[in-house]
Design a protein around this motif. Sequence first.
Motif, PDB file in Angstrom:
ATOM      1  N   PHE A  86      13.876  10.005  57.402  1.00 18.04           N
ATOM      2  CA  PHE A  86      14.826   9.653  56.350  1.00 18.04           C
ATOM      3  C   PHE A  86      15.434   8.262  56.538  1.00 18.04           C
ATOM      4  N   GLU A  87      14.722   7.391  57.244  1.00 14.86           N
ATOM      5  CA  GLU A  87      15.176   6.023  57.457  1.00 14.86           C
ATOM      6  C   GLU A  87      14.218   5.039  56.797  1.00 14.86           C
ATOM      7  N   SER A  88      14.767   3.896  56.394  1.00 14.44           N
ATOM      8  CA  SER A  88      13.959   2.821  55.816  1.00 14.44           C
ATOM      9  C   SER A  88      14.468   1.480  56.298  1.00 14.44           C
ATOM     10  N   ASN A  89      13.550   0.543  56.441  1.00  9.26           N
ATOM     11  CA  ASN A  89      13.946  -0.852  56.604  1.00  9.26           C
ATOM     12  C   ASN A  89      14.301  -1.392  55.230  1.00  9.26           C
ATOM     13  N   VAL A  90      15.484  -1.950  55.100  1.00  7.16           N
ATOM     14  CA  VAL A  90      15.957  -2.474  53.824  1.00  7.16           C
ATOM     15  C   VAL A  90      15.808  -3.995  53.833  1.00  7.16           C
ATOM     16  N   TYR A  91      15.066  -4.512  52.865  1.00  5.26           N
ATOM     17  CA  TYR A  91      14.894  -5.954  52.694  1.00  5.26           C
ATOM     18  C   TYR A  91      15.652  -6.385  51.449  1.00  5.26           C
ATOM     19  N   VAL A  92      16.412  -7.452  51.582  1.00  5.53           N
ATOM     20  CA  VAL A  92      17.207  -7.985  50.473  1.00  5.53           C
ATOM     21  C   VAL A  92      16.761  -9.414  50.201  1.00  5.53           C
ATOM     22  N   ASN A  93      16.376  -9.671  48.969  1.00  7.59           N
ATOM     23  CA  ASN A  93      15.872 -10.992  48.574  1.00  7.59           C
ATOM     24  C   ASN A  93      14.746 -11.460  49.499  1.00  7.59           C
ATOM     25  N   GLY A  94      13.914 -10.515  49.890  1.00  4.87           N
ATOM     26  CA  GLY A  94      12.728 -10.845  50.665  1.00  4.87           C
ATOM     27  C   GLY A  94      12.911 -10.866  52.164  1.00  4.87           C
ATOM     28  N   LYS A  95      14.135 -10.693  52.669  1.00  6.44           N
ATOM     29  CA  LYS A  95      14.385 -10.763  54.108  1.00  6.44           C
ATOM     30  C   LYS A  95      14.975  -9.449  54.630  1.00  6.44           C
ATOM     31  N   PHE A 144      17.283  -6.829  56.072  1.00  8.09           N
ATOM     32  CA  PHE A 144      18.732  -6.728  56.036  1.00  8.09           C
ATOM     33  C   PHE A 144      19.255  -5.716  57.044  1.00  8.09           C
ATOM     34  N   SER A 145      18.683  -4.508  57.030  1.00  7.01           N
ATOM     35  CA  SER A 145      19.169  -3.476  57.928  1.00  7.01           C
ATOM     36  C   SER A 145      18.222  -2.280  57.886  1.00  7.01           C
ATOM     37  N   ARG A 146      18.310  -1.458  58.921  1.00  9.68           N
ATOM     38  CA  ARG A 146      17.617  -0.171  58.899  1.00  9.68           C
ATOM     39  C   ARG A 146      18.645   0.900  58.591  1.00  9.68           C
ATOM     40  N   MET A 147      18.396   1.692  57.555  1.00  9.58           N
ATOM     41  CA  MET A 147      19.397   2.647  57.102  1.00  9.58           C
ATOM     42  C   MET A 147      18.792   4.021  56.867  1.00  9.58           C
ATOM     43  N   LYS A 148      19.605   5.032  57.097  1.00  5.04           N
ATOM     44  CA  LYS A 148      19.285   6.371  56.637  1.00  5.04           C
ATOM     45  C   LYS A 148      19.627   6.467  55.154  1.00  5.04           C
ATOM     46  N   ALA A 149      19.006   7.420  54.476  1.00  2.00           N
ATOM     47  CA  ALA A 149      19.204   7.556  53.033  1.00  2.00           C
ATOM     48  C   ALA A 149      20.678   7.705  52.680  1.00  2.00           C
ATOM     49  N   GLN A 150      21.400   8.535  53.435  1.00  2.53           N
ATOM     50  CA  GLN A 150      22.815   8.760  53.139  1.00  2.53           C
ATOM     51  C   GLN A 150      23.620   7.466  53.239  1.00  2.53           C
ATOM     52  N   GLN A 151      23.336   6.671  54.258  1.00  2.10           N
ATOM     53  CA  GLN A 151      24.048   5.409  54.423  1.00  2.10           C
ATOM     54  C   GLN A 151      23.712   4.437  53.300  1.00  2.10           C
ATOM     55  N   TYR A 152      22.448   4.418  52.912  1.00  9.14           N
ATOM     56  CA  TYR A 152      22.031   3.523  51.835  1.00  9.14           C
ATOM     57  C   TYR A 152      22.792   3.835  50.550  1.00  9.14           C
ATOM     58  N   TYR A 153      22.897   5.111  50.211  1.00 10.94           N
ATOM     59  CA  TYR A 153      23.584   5.492  48.979  1.00 10.94           C
ATOM     60  C   TYR A 153      25.096   5.324  49.081  1.00 10.94           C
ATOM     61  N   SER A 154      25.662   5.656  50.230  1.00 11.54           N
ATOM     62  CA  SER A 154      27.123   5.642  50.339  1.00 11.54           C
ATOM     63  C   SER A 154      27.695   4.253  50.603  1.00 11.54           C
ATOM     64  N   ASP A 155      26.930   3.403  51.319  1.00 15.48           N
ATOM     65  CA  ASP A 155      27.502   2.141  51.783  1.00 15.48           C
ATOM     66  C   ASP A 155      26.875   0.880  51.175  1.00 15.48           C
TER      67      ASP A 155
END
Length: 304
Positions: free
Chosen positions: A81-90, A92-103
Amino acid sequence: MIQGTSSGAGKSIIVTALCRILTNRGFKVAPFKSQNMSSFIHKIKGSDKIIARAQAIQSFACKTYPDPNMNPILLEPQGNFESNVYVNGKFFSRMKAQQYYSDFVLQRGFEVALNAFKELQKNHDVILLEGAGSPAEINIQKYDIANMLFAKKVDSPVILVSDIERGGCFASILGTMMLLSPSHQNMVKGFIINKFRGDAKILNPAIRKIESKTKKPVLGIIPKFDHIIPKEDSLDGSIDSEIKKKPRSSIKLNKIAKKELETDTTALEIFSFNQFNLDQEIDRISVLIESSINFKYIMDIIIK
């Protein structure tokens, strides 16, 4: 915006075709997917930035180069349930689904996506938006910046695509509409039935019922067809399984395409050999899809 009643409905291929159709008509076009979850990543040559492979292919259909603004938020699944999050091509952070939605998604992600969209607007006549999954996932609708929240914010009309090959196509269309708020229902301008096998006339009674219940038109019935454009996600099936019946040259090109699209190369360099390239394949499916939908209605009523 092209949305689907489910993942794997065929949104990416339809957007790719529309990118080419409109580009060939003289419009300056860009693809856009505000948030994409994909393991298929394209590194933009000459930079340290990445976007989803699907948007790189769509940029090629527009006869332009990949741009991080075309996919400002990319989620690369890592398991558990984790993903590497890329923002504008770079990264950004590794997040769990709950953190991605809540934060993240509403606090920062929505603004990131809107800013990227506005950047594309500066230099393009038409931006073809692609949704993600289904807009009727009621458990995450308030966080769903890839579908109706974004379409509403930028005042984009929506065409809903449903995959008839899996069954339940008409129930999916009606169910999706019922689970949308009235304001979001109003944004849907019509439906496309995708991946149909057989005589389309047998669908007429169902189409009449759908149009009667929703007061919205069915804009086309796209037949099931094989192609060598790499798939968007696992629900589309593997490339190798799709091409078992293709000529040997096609199989070879599929393997090359799968490899090259995941390495450091620009989309404009892919399939540039043997007179059988990505450009020709996009042209082929664009002709097929344009002939299967009411494109004049889409141009005159929806795109305007």
